[in-house]
Design an enzyme around this catalytic site. Structure first.
Site, short mmCIF file in Angstrom:
data_model
loop_
_atom_site.label_atom_id
_atom_site.label_comp_id
_atom_site.label_asym_id
_atom_site.label_seq_id
_atom_site.Cartn_x
_atom_site.Cartn_y
_atom_site.Cartn_z
CD GLU A 159 49.80 49.16 39.47
OE1 GLU A 159 49.90 49.20 38.28
OE2 GLU A 159 49.88 47.90 40.08
CG ASN A 212 40.81 43.05 44.92
OD1 ASN A 212 40.50 44.21 44.98
ND2 ASN A 212 42.39 43.02 44.77
CB CYS A 276 45.20 43.25 41.46
SG CYS A 276 46.80 43.28 41.66
P1 NAD Z 1 55.10 42.68 41.39
O1 NAD Z 1 54.66 41.93 39.83
O2 NAD Z 1 55.25 44.14 41.20
O3 NAD Z 1 56.52 42.61 42.18
C1 NAD Z 1 56.61 41.54 42.85
C2 NAD Z 1 58.64 41.26 43.12
O4 NAD Z 1 59.13 40.71 43.79
C3 NAD Z 1 59.21 41.70 41.82
O5 NAD Z 1 60.72 42.36 41.55
C4 NAD Z 1 59.91 40.86 41.57
O6 NAD Z 1 61.33 40.48 41.24
C5 NAD Z 1 60.05 40.29 43.48
N1 NAD Z 1 59.93 38.29 43.31
C6 NAD Z 1 59.92 37.49 43.09
N2 NAD Z 1 60.62 36.30 44.06
C7 NAD Z 1 60.83 36.94 44.86
C8 NAD Z 1 62.11 36.74 46.16
N3 NAD Z 1 61.87 34.94 46.08
N4 NAD Z 1 62.94 37.04 46.75
C9 NAD Z 1 62.60 38.59 46.31
N5 NAD Z 1 62.11 38.55 45.19
C10 NAD Z 1 61.43 38.84 44.69
O7 NAD Z 1 53.83 42.45 42.44
P2 NAD Z 1 53.10 43.56 42.96
O8 NAD Z 1 52.31 44.30 41.95
O9 NAD Z 1 53.88 44.72 44.13
O10 NAD Z 1 52.38 42.24 43.55
C11 NAD Z 1 52.51 41.45 44.95
C12 NAD Z 1 51.31 41.25 45.60
O11 NAD Z 1 50.88 41.96 45.89
C13 NAD Z 1 50.82 40.36 44.50
O12 NAD Z 1 49.96 39.26 45.14
C14 NAD Z 1 49.20 41.62 44.48
O13 NAD Z 1 48.27 40.80 44.11
C15 NAD Z 1 49.31 42.10 45.34
N6 NAD Z 1 49.10 43.73 45.31
C16 NAD Z 1 49.13 44.24 44.41
C17 NAD Z 1 48.39 45.60 44.47
C18 NAD Z 1 49.27 46.24 43.53
O14 NAD Z 1 48.80 47.85 43.73
N7 NAD Z 1 49.99 45.97 42.18
C19 NAD Z 1 47.51 46.10 45.61
C20 NAD Z 1 47.75 45.55 46.69
C21 NAD Z 1 48.39 44.15 46.77
C1 UGA Z 2 42.89 47.77 42.68
C2 UGA Z 2 42.01 48.64 44.10
O1 UGA Z 2 41.28 49.10 43.76
C3 UGA Z 2 43.05 48.38 45.06
O2 UGA Z 2 41.97 48.68 46.17
C4 UGA Z 2 43.13 46.62 45.33
O3 UGA Z 2 44.41 47.50 46.44
C5 UGA Z 2 44.14 46.78 44.17
O4 UGA Z 2 43.50 46.19 42.74
C6 UGA Z 2 45.45 45.28 44.18
O5 UGA Z 2 44.32 44.61 45.29
O6 UGA Z 2 46.20 45.00 43.28
P1 UGA Z 2 43.73 49.13 40.71
O7 UGA Z 2 44.18 47.75 40.41
O8 UGA Z 2 45.55 50.05 41.14
O9 UGA Z 2 43.60 48.87 42.60
O10 UGA Z 2 43.16 49.97 40.19
P2 UGA Z 2 41.76 50.50 40.38
O11 UGA Z 2 41.86 52.06 40.28
O12 UGA Z 2 40.80 50.16 40.98
O13 UGA Z 2 40.70 50.50 38.61
C7 UGA Z 2 41.31 48.62 38.42
C8 UGA Z 2 40.49 49.13 36.72
O14 UGA Z 2 39.35 48.87 36.98
C9 UGA Z 2 41.00 49.76 36.00
O15 UGA Z 2 41.29 49.19 34.73
C10 UGA Z 2 39.68 51.22 36.04
O16 UGA Z 2 40.22 51.99 34.63
C11 UGA Z 2 39.36 50.11 36.44
N1 UGA Z 2 37.96 51.18 36.21
C12 UGA Z 2 37.87 51.68 37.88
C13 UGA Z 2 36.98 51.01 35.86
O17 UGA Z 2 36.50 50.35 34.50
N2 UGA Z 2 35.43 51.54 36.20
C14 UGA Z 2 35.24 52.44 37.34
O18 UGA Z 2 34.22 52.84 37.63
C15 UGA Z 2 36.59 52.06 38.16
#
Ligand code: NAD
Ligand code: UGA
Length: 462
Positions: A159, A212, A276
């Protein structure tokens, strides 16, 4: 190609606009009509730098639209991605959204004649795709796997830099039920220039958790070293880890020094948060226990992380004598800079510790000038509109989120607004500020009175 994406959170919407950006035809599906409406009006439902612009252009050139109608979207596509949330319940993974999405996709496939690939992009524990997801689709579609394709394609974006991460991946991992399924996804990503790993569904699921978990482990390792530096005179965790970073095995490539991104996870601070790292490490721990494996290292990673917010508050308490009745400015609510996500943010834990010790909290975050939606907040928490307003009359300021605004602030005059000029930096990122006289500036991983013996640059030059 024609693609449907189920779930328009950070991963789903980023994937959608980026795939539209490289010429694919994308339909984004969500169960929340207000999200769908916002997307169709070119408004991202959450803050992510650059996303609104990408979304506007994808809508304008007709490559993306959003809908709540899952069945018709699937019927109009060749590939459907599942990008719904996989939150934690009591430390275990909640797969109910994935299961519901798989069931709905299967029902939709009943009426589709051509070959269709379903790809799980949500982070799911090993075995989920080839059991839960496969079974749901088979049951509701009336077809055997093979007649439809099945992949697990984990996402590694962060993010705050989601678009850049998606468009410039380090690797694309394609877990495939069979080669035919994997070939379709590879075609989708053919314009990306990075290693592509074709493997089993379960390897793909495990790669995501291992990635992760490694990041979380590096952070907790750094924080454990910080805790040791805090009780060791004349040590400073930034200098110590700066010395570690210079190990050629971490930063050397062909004799040239580089600074790989992973080093940014070998830094001490007030702990990791977000939607995450905590949930994924917990999901892997729960999975390990279900398999009768004790995840000792990951248990320790989470235990160290859980202590960080309290340690930061203790620094303030020690410096002030007591927090009862003290006013504390809390600088940053988001779990990291560049996002409006407060899920598992260390700031919330710090806030609760401060309140439990009788402090009044003045919160300032550039994104949250009022309470984040859905967060129940104590009456002793006040949301401020500016940094100056938060600092006014404060006995201490705790910096939790590394927002650039905090680094660029006018620290020559700002501490003058405070009752007692104590600044505690939970991210160690204001160390270069020249503090005016009278300010006590405390950081993580250094005894308050200890001096920095050698800078990282000096070490590098040796
Ligand atoms: P999120 O919670 O921000 O969004 C999920 C969305 O899915 C919501 O808008 C919800 O309304 C929708 N939803 C749920 N059930 C549904 C259905 N049946 N049909 C249509 N829409 C539906 O989720 P996110 O942060 O994007 O994460 C999604 C997945 O990706 C998770 O497994 C997370 O671990 C993984 N992931 C997240 C990140 C990240 O940076 N947020 C990075 C890598 C992987
Ligand atoms: C993390 C991973 O970096 C992504 O590769 C992965 O796709 C994602 O999770 C996911 O699976 O959702 P994100 O959660 O967006 O991404 O954020 P990071 O930049 O990884 O930071 C995570 C947390 O660790 C933050 O609270 C950050 O402040 C903290 N952090 C990071 C520390 O405390 N120390 C560090 O040295 C680095």
């Amino acid at each position: 190609m024609h693609i449907t994406i189920i779930g328009t959170g950070y991963v789903g919407l980023t994937t959608g606009v980026c795939l539209a950006g490289i010429g694919h035809q994308v339909i984004c599906v969500d169960v929340m009509p207000e999200r769908v409406a916002a997307i169709n009006e070119a408004r991202s439902p959450f803050y992510e730098p650059g996303l609104d612009e990408m979304l506007s252009s994808a809508l304008a050139n007709g490559r993306l639209r959003a809908t709540t109608e899952l069945a018709s979207a699937v019927a109009a596509s060749e590939v459907t991605f599942i990008t719904v949330g996989t939150p934690q319940i009591d430390g275990d993974i909640d797969l109910s959204y994935v299961s519901a999405a798989a069931r709905q996709i299967g029902s939709a496939l009943r009426d589709v004649s051509g070959y269709h690939v379903v790809a799980v992009k949500s982070t799911v524990i090993p075995g989920t795709t080839d059991t839960l997801v496969r079974n749901m689709i088979e049951e509701t579609s009336g077809r055997a796997t093979g007649e439809f394709g099945l992949c697990m394609n984990p996402e590694f974006l962060r993010e705050g830099s989601a678009i850049d991460d998606f468009n410039n991946p380090d690797r694309i991992v394609i877990g495939q039920w069979d080669e035919k399924s994997g070939r379709v996804l590879a075609q989708l990503y053919e314009s990306f220039d990075c290693p592509m790993v074709f493997t089993t569904l379960r390897n793909a699921e495990m790669v995501k958790y291992a990635s992760n978990s490694l990041l979380a482990t590096l952070i907790s390792f750094s924080n454990e070293i910080a805790a040791l530096c805090e009780v060791t005179p004349d040590t400073d965790v930034d200098v110590v880890l700066g010395g570690v970073h210079l190990d050629r095995r971490l930063s050397g490539v062909n004799g040239e020094r580089i600074s790989p991104g992973v080093l940014s996870f070998l830094r001490a601070g007030c702990g990791f948060g977000g939607s995450c790292l905590p949930k994924d490490v917990n999901a892997l721990r729960a999975y390990a226990r279900q398999q009768s494996v004790t995840p000792s290292l990951l248990d320790a990673v989470m235990a160290i992380n859980a202590e960080r917010p309290a340690r930061l508050v203790r620094l303030a308490e020690d410096a002030l004598g007591s927090l009862e009745g003290a006013t504390v400015a809390l600088l940053g609510l988001a779990f990291k800079a560049g996002t409006d996500d407060v899920r598992e943010s260390p700031a919330l834990a710090v806030m609760n510790h401060l309140l439990s010790k009788g402090a009044v909290v003045r919160s300032y975050d550039p994104i949250f000038t009022s309470a984040p939606a859905g967060l129940r907040v104590d009456e002793n928490v006040h949301f401020c509109h500016t940094l100056r307003e938060a600092l006014a009359g404060a006995d201490a300021a705790l910096v939790i989120t590394g927002w650039p605004e905090f680094a660029e602030a006018d620290w020559k005059t700002l501490p003058g607004e405070m009752r007692r000029q104590l600044i505690i930096d939970g991210r160690n990122f204001l160390r270069d500020v020249s503090w005016p006289q009278g300010v006590t500036y405390l950081t993580i991983g250094r005894m308050p009175e200890s001096a920095i013996v050698k800078s990282v640059e000096e070490l590098a030059a040796q």
